[in-house]
Design an enzyme around this catalytic site. Structure first.
Site, PDB file in Angstrom:
ATOM      1  N   GLU A   1       2.504   5.021  -4.088  1.00  0.00           N
ATOM      2  CA  GLU A   1       2.451   5.901  -5.123  1.00  0.00           C
ATOM      3  C   GLU A   1       3.844   6.574  -5.353  1.00  0.00           C
ATOM      4  O   GLU A   1       4.158   7.094  -6.627  1.00  0.00           O
ATOM      5  CB  GLU A   1       1.186   6.846  -5.016  1.00  0.00           C
TER       6      GLU A   1
ATOM      7  N   ASP B   1      -8.966   3.909  -1.891  1.00  0.00           N
ATOM      8  CA  ASP B   1      -9.967   4.145  -0.847  1.00  0.00           C
ATOM      9  C   ASP B   1     -11.420   4.860  -1.695  1.00  0.00           C
ATOM     10  O   ASP B   1     -11.534   5.899  -1.748  1.00  0.00           O
ATOM     11  CB  ASP B   1      -9.343   5.268  -0.175  1.00  0.00           C
TER      12      ASP B   1
ATOM     13  N   ASP C   1       0.838  -1.230   0.017  1.00  0.00           N
ATOM     14  CA  ASP C   1      -0.009   0.075   0.087  1.00  0.00           C
ATOM     15  C   ASP C   1       0.962   1.337   0.009  1.00  0.00           C
ATOM     16  O   ASP C   1       2.161   1.170   0.249  1.00  0.00           O
ATOM     17  CB  ASP C   1      -0.874  -0.174   1.358  1.00  0.00           C
TER      18      ASP C   1
END
Ligand code: GLC
Length: 761
Positions: free
Chosen positions: A394, A466, A391
């Site tokens: 990015e 999300d 997670d």
């Protein structure tokens, strides 16, 4: 008049190179090469070509043949067995045709390849009826015509349902016009742009990036499926996933101790709600330090043993940020090994994430990927953890943006975040997959990632981050998945119920019933919202949920066979309508753009939770059967059908073969030993590749699988199971045909033989 931008100039020299030609231009250099008969590559650069590099493609060797066909005036014509490339030399403009001389795509005559500062773009002619599909995880309509998109992998909690960019960069799209199809993959990891005729006139579209080369591949396959096949031939295909990961996954940010995880697992079993996985979010760590467990998990090994006895596997989250803390092993080892991304001064970069001040591994370096991968052994693999969820890759830090000047790599390979950001998630997933695969002694790890770049399918599943607990987001999720599938990523899913918010019981039930038809089937929620275990929605909903979970497990033989197809051909499991019905305009109609085929022959029609009547479109010329009641609908028409909560509209194409199994509580259970082959009466012969393997090792690469072609011949009224291929034995001992649309309802079970079997209907 002087222009403020620059366009590729005239060709001055042509040189043959491996797989094609190199052209010198008055102001730049170009290369056109072939990778196979339907895959071309075009590179245009201001500087001479000295090196070649791709984060997405492992083998950059142009092994195809591009032959010089002829010269037409000053134009040069090249060809492969399937394509013709016309190069206008004054100035340099490229157009690609199929061998029937039908134009697939062509540079716009005035702009072609253009530079504005370092920003490089390619302008192409737009056709009046042209539609565009792809770019992976992107909001908006599945037909991208008229829209503008950017790629800059971003952490976007609670993103709006029209937000852009999201977490991933897949710079691959397919154009459809007249009676042709083609694909383009723009392999450039800088911030990139795609403008499909939005804000521009109706005669051109363009794509480009803030820096780097104009470096794109053209796929000239004559079907969408062939283009996906060629794209995944370059960027790779999914390995077979561990079977357990395809079971139901229960997740929540906030589970924070060993007893809680075990008690959730036990409750699933007590309530006979099928499930395979409990996911452990950031709270399992000691102060959010990756590769550690908090003291609320005093006996990890014991917990995993108990989980195993209950038939559960565990997935743990792993973020890239490594806490800056003296004495913390990952931090100390990372410093000693020179594994962190740096400021230009050489000091490791610091950003704030969950653990506070963090360094970030430089996944562009092989040494760092190996180091990262080896870290999984002791805390996770040795304790029995087989699933790893990447997670915040990015990469994300509070405040969102890292400075662009942060450096990665060494020596000639040195780059800044400017070109690495969009590939960071891919590289982290690669390091995780390769490291855990090595550590697991021949067993398949499950890896899940949020950020990605083209090629991610070789290493990881991807979810859509999300999202929010609304009908709008649920439907958006299906557009995202439809597009991600088309863009080469088959193992995909979304947070069922929505990450942010509290879904109504109706929304949760609807979402779960649709989630059955997503490869990653995971219920996940944010720490600030209500608990969402499936038994918390009242007795009557628990009954519905139980049936939904059971249905997923019954469908696993079909899902696993579809995975095998994805593994071999790149064809996704969730197939948007234009894949099979490319030249049917209804397939692009926003009314039907959430619909998809789930593997061969099964059509799912996502619908909002409150909607009890739904308009669906059933394409093609053959009939469709409603899965729940066998009602028949003629193809090529729209229908208003009932869509109560317990019956989401799913249809099966006439002639289809759908393998199912009995209800089991998890993937390790064998069930009743019967393979249920559902056959839907039709008038055309149809076949299905049925596939099984051990579900956990890589022995399938050595043909340790059980594969057989199943053919339904309506004229003869026979279903034939061709002799099995591969050396694995089926887990089923018997086979039973379940008939739909026939006079008989079923053909009683009989022994399943490995040799050819003919079963009379
Ligand atoms: C991010 C993830 C989310 C996770 C949370 C805590 O927001 O997208 O899924 O639960 O971080 O780790």
């Amino acid at each position: 008049m002087n222009r403020l931008s620059e366009q590729a100039g005239n060709v001055t020299k042509e040189t043959a190179i491996q797989g094609g030609v190199e052209l010198n231009l008055t102001n730049c250099f170009a290369r056109i090469t072939a990778y196979n008969a339907t895959t071309l590559r075009v590179r245009v650069s201001k500087t001479a070509f000295s090196s070649d590099h791709s984060f997405a493609i492992d083998n950059l060797n142009a092994s195809g043949k591009l032959q010089v066909a002829k010269q037409e005036g000053t134009d040069k014509i090249y060809q492969t067995d399937s394509l013709i490339v016309k190069v206008k030399t004054h100035p340099f403009r490229v157009s690609v045709y199929n061998r029937n001389n039908e134009l697939l795509c062509a540079d716009e005559s005035d702009l072609g390849v253009s530079w504005f500062g370092n920003q490089v773009s390619c302008y192409k002619q737009l056709h009046a009826d042209e539609k565009f599909l792809g770019l992976g995880e992107k909001t908006g309509n599945i037909n991208r015509r008229g829209s503008f998109y950017q790629n800059w992998n971003s952490d976007v909690p609670a993103y709006a349902s029209n937000a852009d960019p999201l977490y991933a960069t897949i710079p691959f799209f397919i154009g459809i016009h007249d009676s042709v199809t083609y694909g383009i993959f723009f392999d450039n990891t800088h911030k990139s742009y795609f403008n499909f005729g939005g804000g521009a006139d109706e005669e051109l579209f363009h794509f480009g990036a803030d820096d780097g080369e104009m470096n794109y591949y053209v796929f000239g396959g004559s079907t969408v499926a062939k283009i996906i096949k060629d794209y995944t031939n370059l960027t790779g295909r999914t390995p077979m996933p561990p079977l357990w990961s395809l079971g139901f996954q229960q997740s929540r940010w906030g589970y924070d101790n060993q007893e809680q995880l075990l008690s959730i697992a036990k409750t699933f079993r007590e309530k006979k709600l099928p499930a395979d996985v409990i996911v452990s979010d950031i709270n399992y760590m000691d102060n959010y330090k990756v590769f550690t467990w908090s003291n609320k998990y005093p006996d990890v090994k014991g917990m995993l043993v108990q989980m195993k006895q209950l038939g559960f596997d565990i997935v743990t989250i792993i973020d890239p940020g490594i806490k800056v803390e003296k004495g913390y092993k990952a931090y100390e080892d990372g410093l000693i090994g020179n594994h962190f991304a740096k400021y230009p001064s050489g000091k490791p970069y610091i950003g704030h994430v969950w653990p506070g001040r963090c360094h970030f591994p430089d996944f562009t370096k092989e040494s760092t990927r190996l180091w990262w991968g080896a870290n999984f052994k002791q805390p996770y693999i040795d304790n029995g953890v087989k699933g790893f969820w990447n997670d915040m890759n990015e990469p994300a830090a509070w405040g969102r943006e890292f400075p662009n000047l942060i450096e990665f790599g060494e020596g000639k390979e040195r780059q800044t975040l400017f070109s690495v950001k969009n590939a960071y998630g891919l590289l982290m997933a690669k390091a995780t997959y390769e490291g855990t695969k090595l550590g697991m002694n021949g067993h398949r790890p499950f890896v899940l990632t949020r950020a990605s770049y083209s090629g991610i399918q070789k290493y990881s599943a991807q979810w859509t981050g999300d999202n929010a607990s609304t009908d709008d987001h649920m439907l958006l999720g299906f557009r995202l998945l439809n597009s991600m599938g088309l863009s080469g990523i088959p193992y995909i899913g979304m947070d069922i119920g929505g990450f942010i918010g509290n879904p109504s019981p109706e929304l949760f039930v609807r979402w779960l019933s649709l989630g059955v038809y997503t490869p990653l089937f995971r219920n996940h929620t944010c720490i600030n919202y209500n608990y969402r275990e499936p038994w918390l929605f009242g007795e009557s909903n628990t009954i519905k949920i139980k049936a939904i979970l059971e249905h997923r497990y019954q469908l696993l033989p079909h899902l696993y066979s579809a995975f095998y197809q994805a593994h071999k051909t790149g064809l996704p499991i969730n197939r948007m309508l234009p894949i099979d019905y490319t030249f049917d305009d209804n397939a692009y109609d926003p009314k039907y753009q959430h619909q998809f085929l789930f593997g061969d022959g099964m059509m799912v029609c996502p619908v909002a939770s409150s909607q009890s009547i739904t308009e669906v479109y059933l394409p093609g010329t053959t009939d469709w059967y409603r899965l729940s009641n066998d009602k028949v609908y003629a193809g090529g028409s729209n229908y208003f059908v009932e869509s109560p909560l317990e019956d989401v509209p799913v249809f099966v194409k006439s002639g289809a073969i759908v393998p199912m199994q009995s209800i089991v509580q998890n993937t390790k259970e064998t069930g009743d030993g019967i393979l249920y082959l559902h056959v839907y009466k039709g008038s055309l012969q149809n076949s299905y590749t049925y596939y099984e393997d051990d579900g956990e090792t890589y022995n399938y690469e050595k043909a340790v699988f059980y594969k057989r072609l199943i053919v339904y011949n309506p004229l003869k009224g026979i279903v034939t199971l061709k002799a099995k291929e591969g050396s694995y034995s089926s887990k089923f001992q018997k086979i039973k045909l379940v008939l739909h649309g026939f006079d008989k309802k079923e053909i009683v079970s009989q022994d399943l033989f490995d040799s050819e079997m003919n079963i009379k209907l």
